[in-house]
Design an enzyme around this catalytic site. Structure first.
Site, short mmCIF file in Angstrom:
data_model
loop_
_atom_site.label_atom_id
_atom_site.label_comp_id
_atom_site.label_asym_id
_atom_site.label_seq_id
_atom_site.Cartn_x
_atom_site.Cartn_y
_atom_site.Cartn_z
N LEU A 1 58.17 47.89 57.66
CA LEU A 1 56.88 48.33 58.20
C LEU A 1 56.41 49.53 57.39
O LEU A 1 57.24 50.30 56.89
CB LEU A 1 57.04 48.69 59.69
N GLU B 1 54.59 51.65 70.21
CA GLU B 1 54.07 50.46 69.52
C GLU B 1 55.10 49.33 69.65
O GLU B 1 54.76 48.19 69.93
CB GLU B 1 53.81 50.82 68.05
N1 LIG Z 1 52.86 45.25 60.64
C1 LIG Z 1 53.30 44.18 61.27
O1 LIG Z 1 52.91 43.91 62.42
C2 LIG Z 1 54.28 43.28 60.58
C3 LIG Z 1 54.76 42.12 61.22
C4 LIG Z 1 55.66 41.30 60.51
C5 LIG Z 1 56.06 41.63 59.23
N2 LIG Z 1 55.57 42.76 58.66
C6 LIG Z 1 55.96 43.12 57.29
O2 LIG Z 1 55.53 42.08 56.42
C7 LIG Z 1 56.41 42.04 55.31
C8 LIG Z 1 56.94 40.61 55.18
O3 LIG Z 1 55.83 39.75 54.89
P1 LIG Z 1 55.90 38.74 53.66
O4 LIG Z 1 54.57 38.12 53.46
O5 LIG Z 1 56.53 39.46 52.52
O6 LIG Z 1 56.96 37.68 54.18
P2 LIG Z 1 56.99 36.71 55.46
O7 LIG Z 1 55.63 36.14 55.73
O8 LIG Z 1 57.70 37.36 56.59
O9 LIG Z 1 57.97 35.61 54.89
C9 LIG Z 1 57.59 34.86 53.78
C10 LIG Z 1 58.50 33.67 53.66
O10 LIG Z 1 58.40 32.88 54.84
C11 LIG Z 1 58.40 31.52 54.50
N3 LIG Z 1 57.09 30.96 54.84
C12 LIG Z 1 55.93 31.63 55.03
N4 LIG Z 1 54.94 30.78 55.37
C13 LIG Z 1 55.50 29.56 55.41
C14 LIG Z 1 55.00 28.25 55.69
N5 LIG Z 1 53.71 28.04 56.04
N6 LIG Z 1 55.87 27.22 55.64
C15 LIG Z 1 57.17 27.41 55.30
N7 LIG Z 1 57.69 28.61 55.03
C16 LIG Z 1 56.87 29.67 55.07
C17 LIG Z 1 58.72 31.44 53.02
O11 LIG Z 1 60.13 31.50 52.96
P3 LIG Z 1 61.00 30.89 51.74
O12 LIG Z 1 60.74 31.77 50.57
O13 LIG Z 1 62.40 30.97 52.27
O14 LIG Z 1 60.51 29.49 51.54
C18 LIG Z 1 58.12 32.74 52.52
O15 LIG Z 1 58.69 33.20 51.29
C19 LIG Z 1 57.51 43.05 55.58
O16 LIG Z 1 57.17 44.24 54.90
C20 LIG Z 1 57.44 43.24 57.07
O17 LIG Z 1 57.91 44.52 57.49
C21 LIG Z 1 54.69 43.58 59.30
#
Ligand SMILES: NC(=O)c1ccc[n+]([C@@H]2O[C@H](COP(=O)([O-])OP(=O)(O)OC[C@H]3O[C@@H](n4cnc5c(N)ncnc54)[C@H](OP(=O)(O)O)[C@@H]3O)[C@@H](O)[C@H]2O)c1
Length: 158
Positions: free
Chosen positions: A26, A36
């Site tokens: 985060l 939060e």
């Molecule tokens: N502020 C908030 O409320 C909040 C909430 C959640 C997360 N976050 C932050 O967001 C960041 C992570 O986000 P991110 O975009 O890097 O990763 P993410 O969306 O959590 O994960 C991405 C991975 O999920 C899989 N994926 C995503 N969409 C898919 C789909 N439609 N079908 C199949 N697999 C799918 C894939 O995995 P594979 O590579 O294994 O195929 C992809 O590489 C972190 O920094 C976290 O702390 C913030």
């Protein structure tokens, strides 16, 4: 096979500049925002129907961003989205290889009767996938030298 139509809830905490994550965490990490977090817990954990459970659906990176001791998110059915993994990561309840498989899973005989609300909890890859409203262009638009984006907000009564 048809998928039952259901409301998908989404929850996200954003910075003033709309950032939601930094270095896999985060944006405010290592600071903890206790109220939060309580809000997140309350919203995602509380089913409207007694005896049922809510689902949290998240991307693989978000799953691994949760400290191991807190996985799976308690009292909720945890589904992880990944195209690469073949089995659900340790502690997760289910793995789905795409969004439509995740929705089919919710309609399976195993889950159909237990599932109440569905919460999409991130991360950015998953939120981006969601923001596809028919007829609304995605990404940065440009006209006459001015750049802009379309954003659609919908409100519900609860
Ligand atoms: N502020 C908030 O409320 C909040 C909430 C959640 C997360 N976050 C932050 O967001 C960041 C992570 O986000 P991110 O975009 O890097 O990763 P993410 O969306 O959590 O994960 C991405 C991975 O999920 C899989 N994926 C995503 N969409 C898919 C789909 N439609 N079908 C199949 N697999 C799918 C894939 O995995 P594979 O590579 O294994 O195929 C992809 O590489 C972190 O920094 C976290 O702390 C913030």
């Amino acid at each position: 096979m048809t998928v039952m139509s259901r409301i998908l809830n989404s929850i996200v905490a954003v910075c003033p500049d709309m950032g939601i994550g930094k270095n896999g965490n985060l944006p405010w990490h290592p600071i903890r925002l206790s109220n939060e977090f309580k809000h997140f817990q309350k919203m995602t954990m509380t089913p409207l129907v007694e005896g049922k459970k809510n689902v949290v659906l998240m991307g693989r990176k978000t799953w691994f961003s949760i400290p191991a001791a807190n996985r799976p998110l308690k009292n909720r059915i945890n589904i992880v989205l990944s195209r690469e993994l073949n089995t659900a990561p340790e502690g997760a309840h289910y793995l789905a290889s795409d969004f439509s498989s995740a929705l089919h899973l919710l309609d399976s005989s195993e889950l159909e009767k237990q599932v109440d609300q569905v919460w999409i909890i991130g991360g950015s890859a998953v939120y981006k996938f969601l923001v596809r409203f028919p007829g609304v262009p995605t990404g940065v638009q440009e006209e006459n030298g001015v750049q802009y984006v379309f954003e659609v907000y919908e409100s519900t009564d609860h």
